[in-house]
Every structure is written in C-alpha cells, then in structure tokens.
Motif scaffolding. Structure first.
Motif, PDB file in Angstrom:
ATOM      1  N   LYS A  58      14.543  -3.383  42.744  1.00 55.84           N
ATOM      2  CA  LYS A  58      14.443  -2.579  41.509  1.00 55.84           C
ATOM      3  C   LYS A  58      15.350  -3.136  40.427  1.00 55.84           C
ATOM      4  CE  LYS A  58      15.522   2.155  40.008  1.00 55.84           C
ATOM      5  NZ  LYS A  58      15.588   3.566  40.431  1.00 55.84           N
ATOM      6  N   TYR A  92       2.060  22.997  39.916  1.00 54.72           N
ATOM      7  CA  TYR A  92       2.874  23.012  41.132  1.00 54.72           C
ATOM      8  C   TYR A  92       4.245  22.444  40.798  1.00 54.72           C
ATOM      9  CZ  TYR A  92      -1.575  23.560  43.591  1.00 54.72           C
ATOM     10  OH  TYR A  92      -2.795  24.013  44.030  1.00 54.72           O
ATOM     11  N   ASP A 127       9.611   4.905  41.994  1.00 54.09           N
ATOM     12  CA  ASP A 127      10.089   3.818  42.866  1.00 54.09           C
ATOM     13  C   ASP A 127       9.317   3.763  44.172  1.00 54.09           C
ATOM     14  OD1 ASP A 127      12.371   2.332  41.697  1.00 54.09           O
ATOM     15  OD2 ASP A 127      13.199   4.334  41.451  1.00 54.09           O
ATOM     16  N   THR A 132      11.670  15.351  45.591  1.00 46.89           N
ATOM     17  CA  THR A 132      10.916  15.186  46.833  1.00 46.89           C
ATOM     18  C   THR A 132      10.044  13.937  46.816  1.00 46.89           C
ATOM     19  OG1 THR A 132       9.015  16.408  45.995  1.00 46.89           O
ATOM     20  CG2 THR A 132      10.756  17.712  47.074  1.00 46.89           C
ATOM     21  N   ASP A 154      19.473   4.897  36.668  1.00 50.81           N
ATOM     22  CA  ASP A 154      18.293   4.811  35.811  1.00 50.81           C
ATOM     23  C   ASP A 154      16.967   4.648  36.550  1.00 50.81           C
ATOM     24  OD1 ASP A 154      19.475   5.096  33.312  1.00 50.81           O
ATOM     25  OD2 ASP A 154      20.157   3.013  33.314  1.00 50.81           O
ATOM     26  N   ALA A 203       7.800  20.961  42.966  1.00 48.33           N
ATOM     27  CA  ALA A 203       8.438  20.669  44.257  1.00 48.33           C
ATOM     28  C   ALA A 203       9.944  20.800  44.037  1.00 48.33           C
ATOM     29  CB  ALA A 203       8.020  19.294  44.734  1.00 48.33           C
ATOM     30  N   GLY A 204      10.634  19.706  43.740  1.00 45.91           N
ATOM     31  CA  GLY A 204      12.077  19.791  43.450  1.00 45.91           C
ATOM     32  C   GLY A 204      12.368  20.143  41.998  1.00 45.91           C
ATOM     33  N   GLY A 205      11.388  19.935  41.137  1.00 35.32           N
ATOM     34  CA  GLY A 205      11.541  20.292  39.720  1.00 35.32           C
ATOM     35  C   GLY A 205      12.338  19.297  38.892  1.00 35.32           C
ATOM     36  N   THR A 206      12.731  18.167  39.468  1.00 37.77           N
ATOM     37  CA  THR A 206      13.585  17.227  38.711  1.00 37.77           C
ATOM     38  C   THR A 206      12.793  16.446  37.662  1.00 37.77           C
ATOM     39  OG1 THR A 206      13.320  15.435  40.316  1.00 37.77           O
ATOM     40  CG2 THR A 206      15.173  16.944  40.671  1.00 37.77           C
ATOM     41  N   ASP A 207      11.482  16.475  37.753  1.00 39.91           N
ATOM     42  CA  ASP A 207      10.642  15.876  36.713  1.00 39.91           C
ATOM     43  C   ASP A 207      10.000  16.980  35.877  1.00 39.91           C
ATOM     44  OD1 ASP A 207       9.250  13.684  35.409  1.00 39.91           O
ATOM     45  OD2 ASP A 207       7.447  14.349  36.454  1.00 39.91           O
ATOM     46  N   LEU A 208       9.432  17.974  36.536  1.00 39.44           N
ATOM     47  CA  LEU A 208       8.682  19.002  35.797  1.00 39.44           C
ATOM     48  C   LEU A 208       9.596  19.811  34.870  1.00 39.44           C
ATOM     49  CD1 LEU A 208       5.876  20.393  35.443  1.00 39.44           C
ATOM     50  CD2 LEU A 208       6.718  22.145  36.994  1.00 39.44           C
ATOM     51  N   ASN A 263       7.860  12.551  43.624  1.00 44.67           N
ATOM     52  CA  ASN A 263       8.030  11.165  43.182  1.00 44.67           C
ATOM     53  C   ASN A 263       6.680  10.456  43.087  1.00 44.67           C
ATOM     54  OD1 ASN A 263       8.747   8.053  44.032  1.00 44.67           O
ATOM     55  ND2 ASN A 263      10.165   8.989  42.581  1.00 44.67           N
ATOM     56  N   LEU A 304      -0.617  17.359  47.281  1.00 49.79           N
ATOM     57  CA  LEU A 304      -0.306  16.227  48.171  1.00 49.79           C
ATOM     58  C   LEU A 304       0.513  16.806  49.318  1.00 49.79           C
ATOM     59  CD1 LEU A 304      -0.038  13.185  48.853  1.00 49.79           C
ATOM     60  CD2 LEU A 304       1.879  13.091  47.258  1.00 49.79           C
TER      61      LEU A 304
HETATM   62  C1  FAD Z   1      18.084  11.566  35.227  1.00 50.44           C
HETATM   63  C2  FAD Z   1      16.881  11.278  36.082  1.00 50.44           C
HETATM   64  C3  FAD Z   1      16.759  10.043  36.697  1.00 50.44           C
HETATM   65  C4  FAD Z   1      15.651   9.746  37.474  1.00 50.44           C
HETATM   66  N1  FAD Z   1      15.550   8.515  38.039  1.00 50.44           N
HETATM   67  C5  FAD Z   1      14.458   8.202  38.770  1.00 50.44           C
HETATM   68  C6  FAD Z   1      14.310   6.908  39.337  1.00 50.44           C
HETATM   69  O1  FAD Z   1      15.199   6.065  39.213  1.00 50.44           O
HETATM   70  N2  FAD Z   1      13.194   6.615  40.021  1.00 50.44           N
HETATM   71  C7  FAD Z   1      12.195   7.534  40.193  1.00 50.44           C
HETATM   72  O2  FAD Z   1      11.193   7.206  40.836  1.00 50.44           O
HETATM   73  N3  FAD Z   1      12.291   8.778  39.690  1.00 50.44           N
HETATM   74  C8  FAD Z   1      13.403   9.135  38.981  1.00 50.44           C
HETATM   75  N4  FAD Z   1      13.524  10.389  38.451  1.00 50.44           N
HETATM   76  C9  FAD Z   1      12.403  11.330  38.554  1.00 50.44           C
HETATM   77  C10 FAD Z   1      12.494  12.388  39.660  1.00 50.44           C
HETATM   78  O3  FAD Z   1      13.798  12.846  39.849  1.00 50.44           O
HETATM   79  C11 FAD Z   1      11.997  11.859  40.994  1.00 50.44           C
HETATM   80  O4  FAD Z   1      10.845  11.083  40.805  1.00 50.44           O
HETATM   81  C12 FAD Z   1      11.689  12.960  41.986  1.00 50.44           C
HETATM   82  O5  FAD Z   1      11.280  12.398  43.206  1.00 50.44           O
HETATM   83  C13 FAD Z   1      10.611  13.925  41.537  1.00 50.44           C
HETATM   84  O6  FAD Z   1      10.391  14.831  42.591  1.00 50.44           O
HETATM   85  P1  FAD Z   1      10.407  16.397  42.358  1.00 50.44           P
HETATM   86  O7  FAD Z   1      10.149  17.020  43.680  1.00 50.44           O
HETATM   87  O8  FAD Z   1      11.633  16.850  41.679  1.00 50.44           O
HETATM   88  O9  FAD Z   1       9.161  16.529  41.399  1.00 50.44           O
HETATM   89  P2  FAD Z   1       8.693  17.788  40.499  1.00 50.44           P
HETATM   90  O10 FAD Z   1       9.437  17.782  39.226  1.00 50.44           O
HETATM   91  O11 FAD Z   1       8.768  19.038  41.308  1.00 50.44           O
HETATM   92  O12 FAD Z   1       7.184  17.411  40.301  1.00 50.44           O
HETATM   93  C14 FAD Z   1       6.799  16.260  39.589  1.00 50.44           C
HETATM   94  C15 FAD Z   1       5.308  16.318  39.336  1.00 50.44           C
HETATM   95  O13 FAD Z   1       4.584  16.208  40.551  1.00 50.44           O
HETATM   96  C16 FAD Z   1       3.793  17.377  40.802  1.00 50.44           C
HETATM   97  N5  FAD Z   1       3.963  17.619  42.240  1.00 50.44           N
HETATM   98  C17 FAD Z   1       5.133  17.670  42.917  1.00 50.44           C
HETATM   99  N6  FAD Z   1       4.898  17.776  44.235  1.00 50.44           N
HETATM  100  C18 FAD Z   1       3.559  17.811  44.384  1.00 50.44           C
HETATM  101  C19 FAD Z   1       2.700  17.918  45.524  1.00 50.44           C
HETATM  102  N7  FAD Z   1       3.194  17.982  46.775  1.00 50.44           N
HETATM  103  N8  FAD Z   1       1.364  17.942  45.329  1.00 50.44           N
HETATM  104  C20 FAD Z   1       0.865  17.862  44.071  1.00 50.44           C
HETATM  105  N9  FAD Z   1       1.612  17.756  42.955  1.00 50.44           N
HETATM  106  C21 FAD Z   1       2.955  17.726  43.121  1.00 50.44           C
HETATM  107  C22 FAD Z   1       4.343  18.466  39.904  1.00 50.44           C
HETATM  108  O14 FAD Z   1       3.345  19.380  39.524  1.00 50.44           O
HETATM  109  C23 FAD Z   1       4.847  17.647  38.725  1.00 50.44           C
HETATM  110  O15 FAD Z   1       3.769  17.371  37.868  1.00 50.44           O
HETATM  111  C24 FAD Z   1      14.640  10.735  37.677  1.00 50.44           C
HETATM  112  C25 FAD Z   1      14.775  11.985  37.072  1.00 50.44           C
HETATM  113  C26 FAD Z   1      15.870  12.266  36.287  1.00 50.44           C
HETATM  114  C27 FAD Z   1      15.989  13.626  35.662  1.00 50.44           C
END
Ligand code: FAD
Ligand code: SF4
Length: 337
Positions: A234, A31, A172, A121, A242, A33-38, A125, A217
């Motif tokens: 934090k 899955y 966080d 998202t 960071d 969501a925002g893709g900022t981690d995946l 997170n 989730l």
């Molecule tokens: C430069 C940088 C700095 C960052 N700094 C921080 C920080 O300071 N603190 C912090 O906490 N994070 C940080 N992040 C991480 C990230 O940006 C955030 O945690 C963000 O909230 C991830 O959300 P997303 O929707 O982009 O996740 P995604 O990349 O879309 O998903 C992350 C993971 O969760 C799974 N997933 C997503 N949504 C669901 C769902 N609804 N149900 C089941 N599985 C799901 C996905 O399959 C994947 O494995 C950072 C990232 C970068 C690139």
C-alpha cells in the motif's frame, strides 16, 4: 463540529428482520456495520438515509469458519468463511487468517487507525463508498463549487466533459479479495447468492457495486490454500492513517519453481479494483526471474491511470505502480526460494 442529520436507528437481530426492515423503509434506508464510512458521509450530507439499519446485532454475521467447515449456507470447501461483521482488528489478528491468508491480514492491519479498525468491518470495507477530493468535503464546501455529479450536482470537476464519475475505490481489502478469487455471499429478499469478488465492483464512481441496494453482504469465502501465495502493498502519505493512493495485490500459484497462474490487482487507481491481466500473463510460466518481473511491472504501469482526485502527483503515482508491482513480486519470489 459536523453533526449527524436526524434518522431512525433500527436494530434487527436476524438477517430476515434486517431484510424486512429494508423492504419496509425502501430506498430511504441504509445498512450500517461499523459506521466508520457511513457516519462521516452522513455528517457531510453525502448520504442522508432516513433510517439506518444496524447489522451489529446479527450474530450470524460474525461467524468465522475454518477448514472443511460450512459457512452460512455455502457448500463445503477447504478454505475459510469470514462473516462480514468481523472487525478489521479481528481479521488482522486472527491466527488462522494470519497463517493462511497473510495478505488479507496485512491489508486489514494497514487500514486507517487502531480505533477505526476496532469499529470498521470486513463487509463495510468491501462496500466502501468511492472517494474523491471534490466529494469528501463538507456540505458547505461542496455547495460552494455547486456540488458535483456524484451528489447534488451536474458536473464532474475532475473531468468536466465526462459523462461519468471517476471517484476512486479506496478499499484496501477489495483488491486482495479479487487477487485471491474470493467469493462474496449475499442475502437479499429473494434468497442467497454467491458472487466472485471480481464481479462485485463496477468501474463507475456512482454505481460502484453490482449488488442490489437491499442485499446484505453476509460473508466472504476464501479459497483453500493449495500452492498459492499472495501479498499486498500500500502507498499512502502517512503510514499510520491514510487511505491508499495505490494498492497492489499480487497472487501467484506455484508449480515447483514455476508460476502456473497469477493475478495482479491495483487498488485506488480507478472506481473499481483494477485487475491487470497483461501483468499476470507476463509472469505465468516463468520462475519470476528479474526480466519477467520487469515485464509485469511495465504491463501494470501502462493501464494504471490515476485520476487527479486523491493525494500526490499523477505521474509519480503512476510511476509508483511499476515500483510497487515489482516489490510485490520480489517479495513472493523471495518467499519461494
Ligand atoms: C480517517 C479514516 C481513515 C480511513 N482509512 C482507510 C484506509 O486506509 N483503507 C480503507 O480501506 N478504508 C479506510 N477507511 C474507511 C473505513 O474506516 C473502512 O473501510 C471500514 O472497513 C469501513 O467499515 P464499516 O463497517 O465502518 O463500514 P460502514 O460505514 O458501516 O459501511 C460502509 C458502507 O458499506 C455498507 N455496508 C456495510 N456493511 C455491509 C454489509 N454487510 N452488507 C451490505 N452493505 C454493507 C454501508 O451501507 C455503507 O454504505 C478510513 C476511514 C476513516 C474515517
Ligand atoms: S470524480 Fe467527478 S463526479 Fe465523481 S466525485 Fe469527483 S468530482 Fe464528483
């Protein structure tokens, strides 16, 4: 430039469709969501799903319900239910969240950068992959050290004789959700279930979530505000950017001037957000006098064992646990008086 590997992008409109797509694709699908981690992980070949199922088109996951409202199929309650696809910006700016759940809004607005918060998202997170200096590297970098146990390798470079991975939970929001005793609503092939935030995480850098891979989730249920207060602090190198190297979420329930119940949760010091029951115990029944706060700070300091796989020196980070717990409790005391 790092490029994404090839994958099939699927865009379900409903939860049912998303679950069916996952069932069809099996373990080869993830899955997003925002893709900022995946997506960064995929670029580094830490995860290489053949299919990526986007949750962005499922409107029900963006729903926010307030006091006395139903959230998804959850029973009625007096808190709030936040859809997992709320962006971090939405969480940080939402008026009701800011007023009633200021610790949640604060944790969200401390995450990464404004641009990433617009995409990232709440759900992403809370399901964030665990992090480590030996893992969050390009494929070539990891190959040069013969990889590690978390992906493609056999050994843990942080603790070479360890049978487990010590990658760190750096979310966080997760410590705050545990401190608040929030509940996570999950949808899977066999229906919906509710899990307390504190039972959603494993202290294991590889199997860091207790949810099944096919479960989504869907929402987070925040408890009613009934005499409690909470905060989140934090520690990180660059204040604008960071990941945390330490997070402290503190929650207290007041009875007059006395602390009736408390929870203190540390982020970024273990593979799961670490609740420190002894620290909470040190302030229960007190009026948060200085010596009670010092006792809690010491109780949190003792089990805080940061690993050498993120930023800053170990002993300084450990010492900061004491400082940040103290600061968090002083903040709660000041607000009460
Ligand atoms: C430069 C940088 C700095 C960052 N700094 C921080 C920080 O300071 N603190 C912090 O906490 N994070 C940080 N992040 C991480 C990230 O940006 C955030 O945690 C963000 O909230 C991830 O959300 P997303 O929707 O982009 O996740 P995604 O990349 O879309 O998903 C992350 C993971 O969760 C799974 N997933 C997503 N949504 C669901 C769902 N609804 N149900 C089941 N599985 C799901 C996905 O399959 C994947 O494995 C950072 C990232 C970068 C690139
Ligand atoms: S803690 Fe060890 S196994 Fe886990 S990612 Fe780091 S080096 Fe790899």
């Amino acid at each position: 430039m790092l490029r994404l590997p090839r994958f099939t992008y699927l865009q379900p409109k409903t939860l049912k469709q998303a679950l069916a797509m996952k069932a069809d694709a099996g373990p080869d699908a993830a899955y997003v969501a925002g893709g900022t981690d995946l997506y960064p992980n995929m670029k580094r070949r830490q995860q290489t799903p053949g299919s990526v199922i986007s949750l962005a088109g499922i409107r029900a996951l963006r729903r926010v319900t307030g006091a006395k409202a139903n959230g998804m199929t959850a029973p009625r309650h007096d808190g709030m239910v936040l859809g997992s696809m709320m962006t971090l910006t939405d969480v940080a700016r939402h008026r009701l969240i800011r007023r009633r759940y200021a610790a949640v809004a604060r944790a969200a607005e401390l995450i990464s950068t404004p641009i990433l918060r617009n995409m990232g998202t709440l759900g992403g997170n809370l399901c964030l992959d665990t992090r480590c200096n030996y893992y969050d590297q390009t494929y070539e970098w990891r190959k040069a050290i013969d990889f590690c146990m978390k992906k493609d390798g056999k050994i843990c470079w942080v603790a070479p004789s360890s049978p487990r991975c010590w990658a760190v939970n750096s979310s966080d929001l997760a410590p705050v959700m545990i401190a608040l005793d929030a509940q996570y609503l999950l949808a899977g092939p066999s229906g919906e279930r509710v899990v307390p935030a504190g039972r959603f995480y494993h202290n294991d850098g590889i199997n860091y979530l207790t949810k099944q891979p096919d479960e989504i989730l869907t929402a987070v249920r925040l408890p009613a505000p009934n005499g409690w207060d909470a905060t989140y602090l934090k520690l990180r190198r660059r204040g604008s950017f960071d990941f945390p190297v330490l997070g402290v979420a503190a929650w207290v329930q007041w009875e007059g001037a006395t602390v009736r119940a408390a929870r203190i949760v540390l982020g970024a010091v273990a593979s799961h957000p670490q609740e420190v029951a002894d620290a909470a115990q040190a302030i229960i029944g007190t009026e948060l006098e200085d010596d009670a706060i010092d006792g809690a700070a010491l109780a949190a300091f003792k089990p805080s064992k940061p690993m050498d796989n993120t930023d800053f020196g170990l002993s300084w980070r450990k010492e900061m646990t004491r400082t940040f717990v103290k600061r968090a409790l002083l903040e709660l005391r000041t607000r009460r008086r």
